[in-house]
Enzyme design. Structure first.
Site, PDB file in Angstrom:
ATOM      1  CG  ASP A  51      -5.997   7.564  -0.017  1.00 50.90           C
ATOM      2  OD1 ASP A  51      -6.156   8.072   1.109  1.00 50.90           O
ATOM      3  OD2 ASP A  51      -4.865   7.347  -0.514  1.00 50.90           O
ATOM      4  CB  SER A  52      -9.609   7.443   4.664  1.00 53.59           C
ATOM      5  OG  SER A  52     -10.420   8.528   4.272  1.00 53.59           O
ATOM      6  CG  ASP A  90      -6.640  11.442  -0.995  1.00 59.23           C
ATOM      7  OD1 ASP A  90      -5.681  12.205  -1.206  1.00 59.23           O
ATOM      8  OD2 ASP A  90      -6.816  10.842   0.088  1.00 59.23           O
ATOM      9  CE  LYS A 119      -5.602  14.235   1.288  1.00 60.56           C
ATOM     10  NZ  LYS A 119      -4.672  13.083   1.401  1.00 60.56           N
ATOM     11  CD  GLU A 188      -2.475  10.993   8.008  1.00 59.16           C
ATOM     12  OE1 GLU A 188      -2.695  11.257   6.815  1.00 59.16           O
ATOM     13  OE2 GLU A 188      -2.865   9.946   8.568  1.00 59.16           O
TER      14      GLU A 188
HETATM   15  O1  KIV Z   1      -7.626   9.800   2.997  1.00 65.30           O
HETATM   16  C1  KIV Z   1      -7.899  10.571   3.923  1.00 65.30           C
HETATM   17  O2  KIV Z   1      -8.969  10.545   4.504  1.00 65.30           O
HETATM   18  C2  KIV Z   1      -6.866  11.524   4.328  1.00 65.30           C
HETATM   19  C3  KIV Z   1      -7.070  12.165   5.665  1.00 65.30           C
HETATM   20  C4  KIV Z   1      -6.577  11.262   6.719  1.00 65.30           C
HETATM   21  C5  KIV Z   1      -6.456  13.491   5.727  1.00 65.30           C
HETATM   22  O3  KIV Z   1      -5.909  11.714   3.650  1.00 65.30           O
END
Ligand code: KIV
Length: 270
Positions: A51-52, A90, A119, A188
């Site tokens: 979700d980044s 995610d 995730k 994290e």
């Molecule tokens: O959303 C994402 O990219 C993440 C990473 C920072 C592990 O959760």
């Protein structure tokens, strides 16, 4: 776009074996087909559609406004561009508030997005949900430590598990989430010693970001590796494209550094 000849997907069993054999797992985020192919060709075994994407693709300030539609769309793109890597999607903010909601949204992410694992930013509260997902055949990666979806509650992007009480709780949550059926953990921004203890304490693979060298694998946001972070560069990130490398060379340099225990270096850890 080159497509690798190898067509066999990596599975969670591959990662369990790698943990047993102490072989490091190289992971990266990607959000589209071209970069999925690039990172996979460079030897990345797990691609996270994080979700980044809210920040690096959509230009948002946080991950909070990211939607299921966003993650499903980008997951579909990544899955199309990859042949071998295990693709993790995610679950966005507020998409897994109850086990029932999580089941519906995980099904969507797997059926429409095509991902092979989901995730969830996890704590004690998500143990039941992880169990229910696992019961229905959904492989889950439980994300512990700094949980960016809770940024407003946490009061900033801070290292988690620094004091004795929160470290003990994280250790306990890691075991309980594994017990409930989590197939993988992601840590994290966790002190290296605590991350090492969690990694040694569970049988499932543990992937770290800002969690030291002793995790079973490492992950970075692709844009951080390519030196195109918008805003403040996190301490755990490293620009692998420095020195005039191509994108492909930079990703290969990252994979090589992870595999050979050179990344993260002490300056990337807490
Ligand atoms: O959303 C994402 O990219 C993440 C990473 C920072 C592990 O959760």
């Amino acid at each position: 776009m080159s497509v690798p000849l190898e067509s066999k997907r990596i599975t969670i069993s591959t990662f369990k074996k790698m943990k047993e054999e102490k072989k490091k797992i190289a992971c990266l985020t990607a959000y589209d087909a071209s970069f999925a192919a690039v990172v996979e060709d460079a030897g990345v075994e797990l691609i996270l559609v994080g979700d980044s994407l809210g920040m690096v693709i959509k230009g948002l300030e946080t991950t909070v406004p990211v939607t299921m539609d966003d993650v499903v769309y980008h997951s579909r793109c990544v899955v199309r561009g990859s042949r071998r890597a295990l693709v993790v999607g995610d679950m966005p903010f507020m998409s897994y508030c109850s086990p029932e909601q999580a089941l519906m949204n995980a099904a969507r992410l797997m059926q429409q997005g095509g991902v092979h694992m989901v995730k969830l930013e996890s704590s004690t509260t998500q143990i039941e949900t992880v169990g229910r997902l696992n019961d229905q055949g959904v492989p889950v990666c439980a994300h512990l430590g700094l949980r960016p979806q809770s940024i407003y509650k946490l009061g900033g992007y801070k290292v988690q598990g620094k004091d004795e009480r929160s470290a003990a709780l994280m250790l306990e949550d890691a075991s309980s989430l594994q017990e409930a059926g989590a197939a993988m953990l992601l840590l994290e921004c966790v002190p290296s010693l605590l991350a090492a203890e969690i990694t040694a304490n569970v049988d499932v693979p543990v992937i770290g970001i800002g969690a030291g060298l002793d995790c079973d694998g490492q992950i970075l946001v692709l844009q951080d590796l390519l030196g195109i972070t918008i805003g403040k560069v996190p301490r755990f990130a490293h620009n692998f494209i420095e020195g005039g490398k191509t994108i492909q060379e930079a990703v290969r340099a990252y994979v090589d550094a992870v595999k050979n225990h050179r990344f993260p270096a002490p300056e990337h850890a807490f």
